[in-house]
Write an enzyme that holds these catalytic residues in place. Sequence first.
Site, PDB file in Angstrom:
ATOM      1  CG  ASP A   1      44.570  30.647  43.218  1.00 54.90           C
ATOM      2  OD1 ASP A   1      45.575  30.811  42.753  1.00 54.90           O
ATOM      3  OD2 ASP A   1      43.892  30.389  44.159  1.00 54.90           O
TER       4      ASP A   1
ATOM      5  CE  LYS B   1      27.319  39.763  39.189  1.00 52.89           C
ATOM      6  NZ  LYS B   1      27.067  38.312  38.278  1.00 52.89           N
TER       7      LYS B   1
ATOM      8  CG  ASP C   1      42.356  35.971  45.692  1.00 52.81           C
ATOM      9  OD1 ASP C   1      43.156  34.849  45.421  1.00 52.81           O
ATOM     10  OD2 ASP C   1      41.861  36.272  47.028  1.00 52.81           O
TER      11      ASP C   1
ATOM     12  CE1 TYR D   1      39.228  39.901  48.495  1.00 48.44           C
ATOM     13  CE2 TYR D   1      41.614  39.739  47.485  1.00 48.44           C
ATOM     14  CZ  TYR D   1      40.731  38.860  47.674  1.00 48.44           C
ATOM     15  OH  TYR D   1      39.961  38.511  47.001  1.00 48.44           O
TER      16      TYR D   1
ATOM     17  CG  ASP E   1      27.631  35.987  35.855  1.00 45.85           C
ATOM     18  OD1 ASP E   1      29.326  37.065  36.019  1.00 45.85           O
ATOM     19  OD2 ASP E   1      26.804  35.871  36.212  1.00 45.85           O
TER      20      ASP E   1
END
Length: 366
Positions: free
Chosen positions: A254, A194, A250, A144, A226
């Site tokens: 959620d 990852k 992020d 980001y 994942d």
Amino acid sequence: MTKKSFTIAVLPGDGIGPEVTAAAVTLLEQVAKQSDVTFQFTYGRIGGCAIDQDGTPLPEETLQLAKAADAVLLGAVGGPKWDQNPGHLRPEAGLLGIRKALGLYANLRPATMHPSLVEASSLKPEVVSGVDLMVVRELTGGIYFGEKKRYQGADGAEVAEDQLIYNEAEIERILRVSFEIARKRNKRLCSVDKANVLESSRLWRKVADRVAADYPDVELTHMLVDACAMQLVRAPKQFDVIVTENMFGDILSDEAAMLTGSIGMLASASLAEGSFGLYEPVHGSAPDIAGKGIANPLATFLSAALMLRYSLGLDAAAEAVEKAVSAVLAAGHRTGDIAPDPSKAIGTAEMTQLVLDELAKQAVAK
Ligand code: NAD
């Protein structure tokens, strides 16, 4: 004996922000009454109300007030009135600005299933009952914040680039915060990456393993992002603390939040170096219900509990607030957003009073 005093900067913001932060201030005043601490509350503007009065979503005065405090309690910002403004004059610019200016690099999002709200989850009761986890998201690095580019490729087609950079120091400090949090909880930390594909994740894993040597009492595991996304909905009870980089965090925070149902219940903390932090409910300014006295104040109460624990070191008070909230829910009291029968819903003031009454029964000092 002189009482220990803390300064808390309160930034109510817009919409229901002023209603829920005012309720949280009465809660903290009750904590002070029952313990050997005092709170000084200072007030500043942020978001839409600051655009209207000061011509900017984050006035310098607000920033100074926040920097002078031990912690910040924020309501929410935004609303239709400012939706068409240019980027720098939008309420969200105030939020991003204060996070950056205060160096808030660790975002904490607890997901706790209150036994009496199990039915509100979209997952099966046996999967979600007993869930009590915390997602720690790195907030100031990663993709980001990396360099972004758009250009024409050799074949004439448009190309976009987003750089993902992490250095060892950034990874180490978020890992250390997470190990410390795990120490205060059930002493299990799952580092999510990852590493089978990304170089930044391989560095992340190496640093995590090195830092783990300083926390032999905490069990560190690694999981690919994942797999974690699947495990969160398949068997969320396996997790205590999850730590991960900005973009994965992020998404996973959620996902984890939704295990427990309502947005009106979700708390968050953003921590800087040292003990300073900014505490806010996850929900927005809810313009559709603002001013009606029906907003659920519990997300802000639970954010205040995080503040007591992580910035002020008042663990017993934090636990007392959390227990008071659980007791009120267990007794069947609900605001409109979590009430199965809307005709029985109570308002912000009534909910606040019920939590204060429960808190009065709890020991808030060690
Ligand atoms: P929202 O979270 O404000 O509201 C979503 C829905 O949940 C609405 O129906 C609302 O009434 C309800 N709700 C939210 N909090 C509640 C509470 N405490 N009690 C009862 N019901 C509650 O999200 P939105 O409608 O997408 O956004 C509204 C405004 O808030 C927008 O301007 C958005 O940009 C802003 N926003 C701000 C933040 C923040 O300040 N951190 C976060 C998200 C959205």
